[in-house]
Structures are given as C-alpha cells and as structure tokens.
Motif scaffolding. Structure first.
Motif, PDB file in Angstrom:
ATOM      1  N   ALA A 212       4.793   2.768  -4.233  1.00 42.36           N
ATOM      2  CA  ALA A 212       3.469   3.204  -3.667  1.00 42.36           C
ATOM      3  C   ALA A 212       2.954   4.451  -4.536  1.00 42.36           C
ATOM      4  O   ALA A 212       1.759   4.659  -5.030  1.00 42.36           O
ATOM      5  N   ILE A 213       3.910   5.572  -4.727  1.00 38.70           N
ATOM      6  CA  ILE A 213       3.554   6.612  -5.536  1.00 38.70           C
ATOM      7  C   ILE A 213       3.173   6.417  -6.924  1.00 38.70           C
ATOM      8  O   ILE A 213       2.288   7.033  -7.443  1.00 38.70           O
ATOM      9  N   ILE A 214       4.018   5.328  -7.372  1.00 39.78           N
ATOM     10  CA  ILE A 214       3.494   5.155  -8.793  1.00 39.78           C
ATOM     11  C   ILE A 214       2.056   4.543  -9.082  1.00 39.78           C
ATOM     12  O   ILE A 214       1.404   4.843 -10.086  1.00 39.78           O
ATOM     13  N   ASP A 215       1.696   3.779  -7.956  1.00 40.32           N
ATOM     14  CA  ASP A 215       0.266   3.442  -7.738  1.00 40.32           C
ATOM     15  C   ASP A 215      -0.723   4.249  -7.500  1.00 40.32           C
ATOM     16  O   ASP A 215      -1.675   4.038  -7.373  1.00 40.32           O
ATOM     17  N   GLY A 216      -0.159   5.530  -7.306  1.00 39.24           N
ATOM     18  CA  GLY A 216      -0.968   6.478  -6.946  1.00 39.24           C
ATOM     19  C   GLY A 216      -1.546   6.610  -5.554  1.00 39.24           C
ATOM     20  O   GLY A 216      -2.383   7.416  -4.981  1.00 39.24           O
ATOM     21  N   ALA A 217      -0.709   6.140  -4.667  1.00 37.84           N
ATOM     22  CA  ALA A 217      -0.928   6.200  -3.153  1.00 37.84           C
ATOM     23  C   ALA A 217      -0.525   7.661  -2.502  1.00 37.84           C
ATOM     24  O   ALA A 217       0.778   8.140  -3.055  1.00 37.84           O
ATOM     25  N   GLY A 218      -1.212   8.223  -1.770  1.00 37.55           N
ATOM     26  CA  GLY A 218      -0.845   9.465  -1.229  1.00 37.55           C
ATOM     27  C   GLY A 218      -0.049   9.044  -0.016  1.00 37.55           C
ATOM     28  O   GLY A 218       0.322   8.152   0.430  1.00 37.55           O
ATOM     29  N   ARG A 219       0.470  10.250   0.782  1.00 38.55           N
ATOM     30  CA  ARG A 219       0.917  10.302   2.072  1.00 38.55           C
ATOM     31  C   ARG A 219       0.500   9.171   3.138  1.00 38.55           C
ATOM     32  O   ARG A 219       1.024   8.572   3.727  1.00 38.55           O
ATOM     33  N   PHE A 220      -1.211   9.335   3.120  1.00 37.33           N
ATOM     34  CA  PHE A 220      -1.784   8.657   4.002  1.00 37.33           C
ATOM     35  C   PHE A 220      -1.650   6.983   3.749  1.00 37.33           C
ATOM     36  O   PHE A 220      -1.421   6.254   4.731  1.00 37.33           O
ATOM     37  N   ARG A 221      -2.016   6.969   2.764  1.00 36.73           N
ATOM     38  CA  ARG A 221      -1.771   5.370   2.070  1.00 36.73           C
ATOM     39  C   ARG A 221      -0.362   4.897   1.946  1.00 36.73           C
ATOM     40  O   ARG A 221      -0.269   3.733   2.426  1.00 36.73           O
ATOM     41  N   GLN A 222       0.749   5.770   2.023  1.00 40.99           N
ATOM     42  CA  GLN A 222       1.830   5.254   1.992  1.00 40.99           C
ATOM     43  C   GLN A 222       2.438   4.933   3.534  1.00 40.99           C
ATOM     44  O   GLN A 222       2.824   3.876   4.058  1.00 40.99           O
ATOM     45  N   ALA A 223       1.801   5.618   4.407  1.00 41.64           N
ATOM     46  CA  ALA A 223       2.050   5.548   5.840  1.00 41.64           C
ATOM     47  C   ALA A 223       1.047   4.014   6.309  1.00 41.64           C
ATOM     48  O   ALA A 223       1.803   3.152   6.857  1.00 41.64           O
TER      49      ALA A 223
END
Length: 317
Positions: A212-223
């Motif tokens: 998810a981080i590689i795809d550019g997701a921040g903390r909120f989108r990871q959650a």
C-alpha cells in the motif's frame, strides 16, 4: 451370532475411536469440571422453563412446580396485553440500539488509533487507561456518574453554572437519561472492546502495508483498505453477538441509575421482570417474560448469522 461385513468393518473403527479417547483420557478429565459446571449452572435449571406455563406459588417449593396447574400461554398473553409491554420493548430496543450504534464503532476507531501509535510507552499507557473502566464495578461507576452529574456538587453542573446556566438534573430528566446511559456505557466498554480488534490487526500480513505504501497510500488509506478488511471477520462476528444481545440493555447500569421520574424512558424488560418477580412475587409471569425475551434473542442472533452468511462473511458457525 454371525457378524455381517458392515458390523465387522464398523467394529475396528469403534475400537480405534474408544482407544483414542482412552489414550487421551487425561485431557477429558481436565475438561470434565467445565462440562459439569455448564450442565449444573446452565442446562439443569432449564427444567424451570415449565414454570412459564404453570401458575405456581412461591411458597410451594420444588414439589409445587410439578403439582401446579397448567395455564398454557396465559402469562404470555397477559404480558402482551399489558400496559407496560410496548413501553418496555421500546425502551429496551432504543437503549440497546443507541449503545450499539455509538459503542460498537467506537471500539473499532480506538483500536485503529492505537494501532497507529509507534511510541510503545505511550501506547501501553493509553491502553491501560482505556481498559481500566471495564474492571470497575457497576456500582462504583454508578456512584461516579451520580457524583459527576449531581446538581449540588457535580463537576458538569459546576461548569454549566460557571457559564451562567442553570443546573440540570441529568438523572431525573427523561430527555437526558438515555444519553447518560449510552455515554457511561461507551466509556466503560470502549477499551475492553478494542482488544480483539488489536489482536486481529497483529495477524495482518505486513507485506500488505508495504504494498500500500508503494502504491502511495497514506495512513488513512492503509487503515481503510488494509486494516479494516483484515479485521472484517472479527467485526462481523462481534456484530452478530451484539445483535443477539439487543434485548440486554444493561440491567445493572439502569437499575443503579434510574428512578420513577425516568421510568417512561428507562424501564426495560429486565427491570420490569425484577420488579414484578421480587416485589410482586409473580414468578410464573416473569418466567414467561424471560422466556419470551430469550426466544426473541435467539431469533435475532440466528437472523444476523444468516445475513452474514448470505454476504459471504464468517458467521458463528
């Protein structure tokens, strides 16, 4: 007697089964006290269900249960036709739904927030503070609520007076009483309710977060896209149990806080049974009311489990 091929084939299986049980008998001995406990405490008293269909006197003892006359569904009809029926049903469902709507997601949100804390010391401190109210007796919690909301020396009314307002009798005002119940329930249960969600989060594959981080997701989108789907099975399972307990609106909490001025908005099935059973000694009547409540609870939990299965979620079986 001649042994048929079917019997001859089944016999070794039976022997192997009993041989396996006997070889593990120590473990069966360990669970035997638990089995006896549930049998004596939970299953044996179910014989008393027949009281709901009889007209017994509290002074006749156990023999009176067997000799009392049958009245069929008379006690159920009396409850359904009672003046209190719709009031206690409405209060029970409303208070339970309020607690479910505000309390159930609150535990999930707290677990998500705790999961994002990286400072171990601070995280453990917050967890300890949030878990602590669960271990406080309901009597103590009721005392704290009364002290906090007192019109004479309560902190909340002191703040209201300081801003030029008039003191409010929160525990005696029908418009405020349910809010007090729900707020104190959420405060007492939110930390304990987050434990299972935190445990489920610990089992989520860290590789999903890295992707998810590689795809550019921040903390909120990871959650939102990793954590919540990862604990969805626990959320659904606990939601089923919560729906099954909708008719348990919090007997101890309400009994300790309510008073005649707020009966119209706080009298639930359990408090009604308590008054009718202990004060008026209508044992057959309140047994019928309790049985009615438990049947409804069973229907609710079966219905919730069926809906969860229909949406391809994990149920309780």
């Amino acid at each position: 007697m001649p042994v048929t091929p079917l019997t001859a084939a089944a016999l070794p299986r039976r022997r192997r089964r009993w041989s396996a049980i006997w070889s593990h008998r120590f473990y069966f001995y360990l669970i035997l006290p638990g089995i006896l406990y549930f049998f004596v405490i939970d299953y044996l008293p179910m014989f008393g269900i027949i009281i709901a269909f009889k007209d017994i006197s509290p002074f006749e003892g156990v023999t009176g249960i067997l000799t009392a006359p049958w009245v069929g569904l008379e006690h159920f009809r009396n409850f359904w036709n009672s003046y209190f029926f719709w009031n206690v049903m409405r209060n029970t469902l409303l208070i339970s739904i309020y607690k479910l709507v505000f309390g159930f997601p609150a535990a999930i949100v707290l677990a998500l927030l705790l999961n994002e804390i990286r400072n171990t010391v601070f995280k453990r401190l917050v967890q300890t503070i949030s878990y602590l109210p669960h271990f406080i007796s309901n009597v103590v919690v009721a005392g704290l609520v009364m002290m906090l909301l007192s019109t004479d020396s309560g902190l909340l009314n002191a703040i209201i007076i300081a801003f030029g307002g008039e003191p409010i009798f929160f525990l005696g005002e029908p418009g405020y009483f349910r809010s007090v119940l729900v707020t104190s329930h959420v405060w007492q249960s939110i930390g304990w309710g987050s434990i299972l969600y935190l445990a489920a989060m610990a089992s989520i594959d860290p590789g999903l977060y890295e992707a998810a981080i590689i795809d550019g997701a921040g903390r909120f989108r990871q959650a939102l896209h990793v954590t919540l789907p990862g604990i969805s099975h626990i959320i659904v399972l606990l939601l089923i149990y919560s729906i099954g307990g909708l008719l348990n609106a919090g007997f101890e909490q309400i009994l300790l806080l309510y008073s005649p001025p707020v009966y119209d908005v706080s009298d639930i099935i359990d408090t009604y049974v308590y008054r009718e059973g202990l004060t008026n000694m209508k044992y057959s009547f309140v047994t019928a009311v309790g049985l009615f409540k438990n049947v409804l609870a069973m229907i609710l939990i079966l219905g919730a489990n069926y809906i969860a299965k229909r949406f391809n979620h994990t149920g309780i079986w």
